[in-house]
Design a protein around this motif. Structure first.
Motif, PDB file in Angstrom:
ATOM      1  N   GLY A  94      11.075 -67.924  45.772  1.00 39.96           N
ATOM      2  CA  GLY A  94      12.588 -67.145  45.984  1.00 39.96           C
ATOM      3  C   GLY A  94      12.865 -66.587  44.806  1.00 39.96           C
ATOM      4  O   GLY A  94      13.419 -65.542  44.977  1.00 39.96           O
ATOM      5  N   ASP A  95      13.002 -67.116  43.652  1.00 35.39           N
ATOM      6  CA  ASP A  95      13.465 -66.452  42.281  1.00 35.39           C
ATOM      7  C   ASP A  95      12.731 -64.987  42.201  1.00 35.39           C
ATOM      8  O   ASP A  95      13.235 -63.969  42.153  1.00 35.39           O
TER       9      ASP A  95
ATOM     10  N   LEU B  98      17.940 -66.961  41.913  1.00 32.73           N
ATOM     11  CA  LEU B  98      18.816 -67.531  42.829  1.00 32.73           C
ATOM     12  C   LEU B  98      19.782 -68.679  42.366  1.00 32.73           C
ATOM     13  O   LEU B  98      19.456 -69.418  41.772  1.00 32.73           O
TER      14      LEU B  98
ATOM     15  N   ALA C 267       8.398 -72.585  55.079  1.00 38.48           N
ATOM     16  CA  ALA C 267       9.490 -71.786  54.616  1.00 38.48           C
ATOM     17  C   ALA C 267      10.203 -72.417  53.352  1.00 38.48           C
ATOM     18  O   ALA C 267      10.406 -71.864  52.202  1.00 38.48           O
ATOM     19  N   GLN C 268      10.370 -73.591  53.302  1.00 39.67           N
ATOM     20  CA  GLN C 268      11.210 -74.270  52.345  1.00 39.67           C
ATOM     21  C   GLN C 268      10.322 -74.458  51.026  1.00 39.67           C
ATOM     22  O   GLN C 268      10.792 -74.136  49.737  1.00 39.67           O
TER      23      GLN C 268
ATOM     24  N   ARG D 259      20.544 -70.408  47.107  1.00 39.63           N
ATOM     25  CA  ARG D 259      19.595 -71.439  47.511  1.00 39.63           C
ATOM     26  C   ARG D 259      19.614 -72.159  48.657  1.00 39.63           C
ATOM     27  O   ARG D 259      18.788 -72.341  49.610  1.00 39.63           O
TER      28      ARG D 259
ATOM     29  N   LEU E 211      10.423 -70.794  49.661  1.00 38.53           N
ATOM     30  CA  LEU E 211      11.676 -70.403  48.707  1.00 38.53           C
ATOM     31  C   LEU E 211      11.755 -71.146  47.459  1.00 38.53           C
ATOM     32  O   LEU E 211      11.928 -70.583  46.538  1.00 38.53           O
ATOM     33  N   GLU E 212      11.211 -72.321  47.525  1.00 35.20           N
ATOM     34  CA  GLU E 212      11.184 -73.014  46.199  1.00 35.20           C
ATOM     35  C   GLU E 212      10.204 -72.280  45.166  1.00 35.20           C
ATOM     36  O   GLU E 212      10.583 -71.942  43.979  1.00 35.20           O
TER      37      GLU E 212
ATOM     38  N   LEU F 217      17.071 -71.272  56.869  1.00 37.60           N
ATOM     39  CA  LEU F 217      15.739 -71.532  57.338  1.00 37.60           C
ATOM     40  C   LEU F 217      15.533 -72.922  58.525  1.00 37.60           C
ATOM     41  O   LEU F 217      14.889 -72.911  59.118  1.00 37.60           O
TER      42      LEU F 217
END
Lengths: 188, 87
Positions: free
Chosen positions: A17-18, B62, A9-10, B67, A13-14, B74
């Motif tokens: 995410g954007d 973000l 998940a991290q 973030r 996100l990286e 999470l």
């Protein structure tokens, strides 16, 4: 197991995410809501990893989850039209909104006056945002990925399961729509 | 001879790749003769510029704060929480 989920998940996100945020922002036009939607999407993705088949790519899968979240959001707000726009299938191939049967333009493309200064104006960006929000889902996804995020065609092919031809056609339609929208709202 | 519909598609493609010789010449000829499509190519260039500047002007990213907030959410996710019924 939880640790692995968390690491994934991290990373999502990286890497995504954007993109997810931009896509949500186009639809809900509210930064905080868009951020919440990204969070909910990634949380849902963490628990639903077993639904991730190799038929799609991570970005497509995450975008699919985001769309579900958007639909729930619109449903709560009673925004049926917004839901319809989100699930809209790609239009027919004929481009007859833009071209006549003989291949000529329905509306003549206008020359944009002073393009250099347009980009410095707040009003322009408000209109541009509005025009982007009006794109059909697949056109928006690919235009966002390619023109705004600078993804190369090979990456888009892979991430969105599209052929190069699909990409040109979608981008072309997006450009035609944006050009017309800008002409209607910016020039007039 | 190309019609405008065909020329516009080639013009779009030409933004991203070098067209094969024949198409390139056909497009060039059409543009020379067609003001509408010439305007369209100018619009294409403009759209690309606008898109390039979009990230900043439209906040299409973000913030660090968001973030970090999401990253924490999470991490805090308890193991075994099932969100899949929401899908």
């Amino acid at each position: 197991m939880a640790k692995i989920n968390n690491l994934n998940a991290q990373r999502w996100l990286e890497e995504h995410g954007d993109y997810l945020f931009s896509y949500a922002l186009l639809r809900v036009k509210d930064n905080h809501l868009a951020e919440d939607l990204v969070q909910e999407t990634l949380l849902a993705a963490m628990s639903a990893q077993n639904t991730f088949s190799n038929q799609s790519s991570v970005r497509t899968w995450l975008t699919g989850i985001l769309k579900h979240k958007l639909i729930d959001c619109f449903r709560k707000q009673g925004r049926e039209v917004a839901i319809a726009e989100l699930v809209d299938q790609e239009e027919d191939d004929s481009l007859d909104r833009f071209f006549k049967l003989n291949g000529g333009w329905v509306e003549r493309p206008a020359a944009f006056p002073n393009p250099e200064t347009a980009l410095e104006q707040k009003e322009f960006w408000e209109i541009f945002m509005r025009c982007l929000s009006g794109l059909k889902p697949k056109q928006a996804e690919v235009f966002l990925a390619k023109e705004i995020y600078g993804m190369k065609n090979e990456a888009i092919c892979k991430d969105f399961m599209l052929s190069p031809t699909n990409i040109w056609v979608l981008i072309h339609r997006a450009r035609l729509s944006l050009a017309r929208c800008l002409k209607t709202h910016w020039l007039n | 001879m190309l019609n405008c519909k065909q020329a516009s598609l080639l013009a779009s493609r030409a933004m991203d790749e070098k067209l094969p010789f024949r198409e390139r010449m056909a497009l060039r000829l059409h543009l020379w003769l067609c003001r509408n499509c010439t305007h369209f190519t100018e619009q294409l260039a403009f759209l690309r510029e606008a898109a390039r500047h979009s990230k900043i002007h439209l906040d299409f990213y973000l913030t660090d704060e968001a973030r970090q907030r999401i990253a924490r959410a999470l991490e805090d996710q308890p193991p075994g929480t099932d969100h899949s019924e929401e899908l």
